[in-house]
Design a protein around this motif. Sequence first.
Motif, PDB file in Angstrom:
ATOM      1  N   PHE A   1       0.815  -1.197   0.000  1.00 15.43           N
ATOM      2  CA  PHE A   1       0.000   0.000   0.000  1.00 15.43           C
ATOM      3  C   PHE A   1       0.862   1.266   0.000  1.00 15.43           C
ATOM      4  O   PHE A   1       0.596   2.226  -0.721  1.00 15.43           O
ATOM      5  CB  PHE A   1      -0.899  -0.042   1.231  1.00 15.43           C
ATOM      6  CG  PHE A   1      -1.809   1.114   1.302  1.00 15.43           C
ATOM      7  CD1 PHE A   1      -3.030   1.072   0.662  1.00 15.43           C
ATOM      8  CD2 PHE A   1      -1.438   2.263   1.976  1.00 15.43           C
ATOM      9  CE1 PHE A   1      -3.876   2.162   0.710  1.00 15.43           C
ATOM     10  CE2 PHE A   1      -2.272   3.351   2.020  1.00 15.43           C
ATOM     11  CZ  PHE A   1      -3.493   3.305   1.388  1.00 15.43           C
TER      12      PHE A   1
ATOM     13  N   PHE B   1     -10.509   0.462   4.155  1.00 15.05           N
ATOM     14  CA  PHE B   1      -9.329   1.292   4.330  1.00 15.05           C
ATOM     15  C   PHE B   1      -9.704   2.752   4.570  1.00 15.05           C
ATOM     16  O   PHE B   1      -9.142   3.430   5.432  1.00 15.05           O
ATOM     17  CB  PHE B   1      -8.465   1.155   3.070  1.00 15.05           C
ATOM     18  CG  PHE B   1      -7.197   1.916   3.180  1.00 15.05           C
ATOM     19  CD1 PHE B   1      -6.100   1.335   3.783  1.00 15.05           C
ATOM     20  CD2 PHE B   1      -7.113   3.210   2.730  1.00 15.05           C
ATOM     21  CE1 PHE B   1      -4.928   2.053   3.908  1.00 15.05           C
ATOM     22  CE2 PHE B   1      -5.951   3.927   2.848  1.00 15.05           C
ATOM     23  CZ  PHE B   1      -4.851   3.347   3.450  1.00 15.05           C
TER      24      PHE B   1
ATOM     25  N   ARG C   1     -10.827  -1.375  -0.123  1.00 18.18           N
ATOM     26  CA  ARG C   1     -10.532   0.060  -0.120  1.00 18.18           C
ATOM     27  C   ARG C   1     -11.563   0.851   0.691  1.00 18.18           C
ATOM     28  O   ARG C   1     -11.244   1.891   1.253  1.00 18.18           O
ATOM     29  CB  ARG C   1     -10.413   0.592  -1.544  1.00 18.18           C
ATOM     30  CG  ARG C   1      -9.129   0.094  -2.211  1.00 18.18           C
ATOM     31  CD  ARG C   1      -8.896   0.653  -3.603  1.00 18.18           C
ATOM     32  NE  ARG C   1      -7.843  -0.107  -4.247  1.00 18.18           N
ATOM     33  CZ  ARG C   1      -6.528   0.195  -4.154  1.00 18.18           C
ATOM     34  NH1 ARG C   1      -6.130   1.241  -3.491  1.00 18.18           N
ATOM     35  NH2 ARG C   1      -5.633  -0.567  -4.742  1.00 18.18           N
TER      36      ARG C   1
ATOM     37  N   LYS D   1       0.798   4.113  -2.866  1.00 18.12           N
ATOM     38  CA  LYS D   1       0.456   5.488  -2.530  1.00 18.12           C
ATOM     39  C   LYS D   1       1.580   6.453  -2.892  1.00 18.12           C
ATOM     40  O   LYS D   1       1.332   7.577  -3.348  1.00 18.12           O
ATOM     41  CB  LYS D   1       0.126   5.604  -1.037  1.00 18.12           C
ATOM     42  CG  LYS D   1      -1.240   5.074  -0.616  1.00 18.12           C
ATOM     43  CD  LYS D   1      -2.100   4.705  -1.767  1.00 18.12           C
ATOM     44  CE  LYS D   1      -3.503   4.330  -1.516  1.00 18.12           C
ATOM     45  NZ  LYS D   1      -4.179   3.920  -2.771  1.00 18.12           N
TER      46      LYS D   1
ATOM     47  N   ARG E   1      -6.440   7.563  -6.478  1.00 18.31           N
ATOM     48  CA  ARG E   1      -7.510   6.635  -6.135  1.00 18.31           C
ATOM     49  C   ARG E   1      -8.305   7.239  -4.982  1.00 18.31           C
ATOM     50  O   ARG E   1      -7.803   8.062  -4.218  1.00 18.31           O
ATOM     51  CB  ARG E   1      -6.916   5.303  -5.698  1.00 18.31           C
ATOM     52  CG  ARG E   1      -6.528   4.425  -6.863  1.00 18.31           C
ATOM     53  CD  ARG E   1      -6.006   3.100  -6.310  1.00 18.31           C
ATOM     54  NE  ARG E   1      -5.905   2.090  -7.317  1.00 18.31           N
ATOM     55  CZ  ARG E   1      -4.786   1.386  -7.564  1.00 18.31           C
ATOM     56  NH1 ARG E   1      -3.696   1.621  -6.887  1.00 18.31           N
ATOM     57  NH2 ARG E   1      -4.778   0.468  -8.498  1.00 18.31           N
TER      58      ARG E   1
ATOM     59  N   ASP F   1      -9.206   6.122  -2.096  1.00 19.75           N
ATOM     60  CA  ASP F   1      -8.691   5.956  -0.732  1.00 19.75           C
ATOM     61  C   ASP F   1      -7.496   6.885  -0.472  1.00 19.75           C
ATOM     62  O   ASP F   1      -7.364   7.451   0.619  1.00 19.75           O
ATOM     63  CB  ASP F   1      -8.351   4.488  -0.415  1.00 19.75           C
ATOM     64  CG  ASP F   1      -7.454   3.841  -1.455  1.00 19.75           C
ATOM     65  OD1 ASP F   1      -7.259   4.416  -2.542  1.00 19.75           O
ATOM     66  OD2 ASP F   1      -6.931   2.749  -1.173  1.00 19.75           O
TER      67      ASP F   1
END
Lengths: 239, 239
Positions: free
Chosen positions: A94, B94, B91, A98, B219, B221
């Motif tokens: 993740f 999350f 997600r 990110k 994205r 998230d």
Amino acid sequence: MASKVRLFVDHPLGEGQLVPLTREQANYLFAVMRLPVGTVLSLINSRDGEWDAEIAEGNKRGGVLACQAQTKPLQMPPDLWLLFAPIKKARTDFIVEKAAEMGAAKIMPVLTEFTNSDRVRQDKLQAHALEATEQCGGTYVPEVSEVQKLDSVLRDWPEGRQLMFCDEARVGERAGLSGSAGPWAILIGPEGGFSEAERIRLAALPCSTVVSLGPRILRADTAAVAALTMWQMALGDWG
Amino acid sequence: MASKVRLFVDHPLGEGQLVPLTREQANYLFAVMRLPVGTVLSLINSRDGEWDAEIAEGNKRGGVLACQAQTKPLQMPPDLWLLFAPIKKARTDFIVEKAAEMGAAKIMPVLTEFTNSDRVRQDKLQAHALEATEQCGGTYVPEVSEVQKLDSVLRDWPEGRQLMFCDEARVGERAGLSGSAGPWAILIGPEGGFSEAERIRLAALPCSTVVSLGPRILRADTAAVAALTMWQMALGDWG
């Protein structure tokens, strides 16, 4: 909405340029996606921006794409590295995803005293960075380096690169980043934070700016996105 | 380092207060964790801060804890809601976890025109928010509301609450948030963004501030954490 397939290739892109496919790419395009000759894809290579390219020929073992026109110029991220201590696999993946989305130029897993995971597969993480870049329409894939000891990274620290040291022990202090533009790196610690010796050493480095990430304790993956946002707003290409 | 077990209870906490355990909590403490009578735990209830409490008695079906002393005052988050369009399960989980860590007071899944998932289990998401709060040492668990249509939420929009509308179509514009302190909400769209009709309506609302989240497509998230950081720095309890 059928969106164009996007592919990273390690090959120059330019008008009329022919781009050979690896076996893996050919298998994906022709066996998995079943694309016919003549289909137009998007190509990126971290150097020449994004290009439309048509499938000229191909089968499951190979093929050739023909570049047509540039659809996006290269969008380089700022000269920002993200150093982080690898954690559980899903959260490590993740962080890499990110960092690619948020515009880090280089992603460096580092081992600290309290790092509880050292099984880091560089190739898998690099694939994650690539996938995230493709998903988000980026034209530059950040490099993921092999895992290194934080100690060695600091010993060989490049002249002139500033360090945003996100110190969990500063929780509750005023969050904010000041500093001058130029090459930077963000350092995020492992679950459990840095050791006292590491904290003292990091805070004392001439390149280091110690930063608080607000009044709550954040998981490492949350801290990475928050720190990247803070840096991008203050010194990067968001502001 | 054996850290204290942390538990959320729906019961007042105070000196000498006796706190009964639910069957589920008792099962966890005595069957799963096998804690003996006399063990000291941390309790939170979103109202009275964090308290040390000793196990007075217990078996797999029930038990009683006795509060000893407050170990942390209540740390309320700012009056900030996070509205987001549910996406794929992992997600969505999350986003809820991150919102709890980052200090949102309320988490609201909303259905937009392009939302491609409406199977949202409020109870599961609430459990995620609780777990994230417990993990991060927080004393306030944000409420997760039932999923609602964005339409209805906007129709009943509370007087005086400002809206930070994170518009994917503004990618590349200068990122930043200006506005006055007070009640706020952040709105994050689904993969695929908002419909044109939604965008026009959202931008025209008097409560609305349209915000760009930098030059890259994020994205949902990632966008949630970035927007929460931006808001907390500008108007929340980070700055």
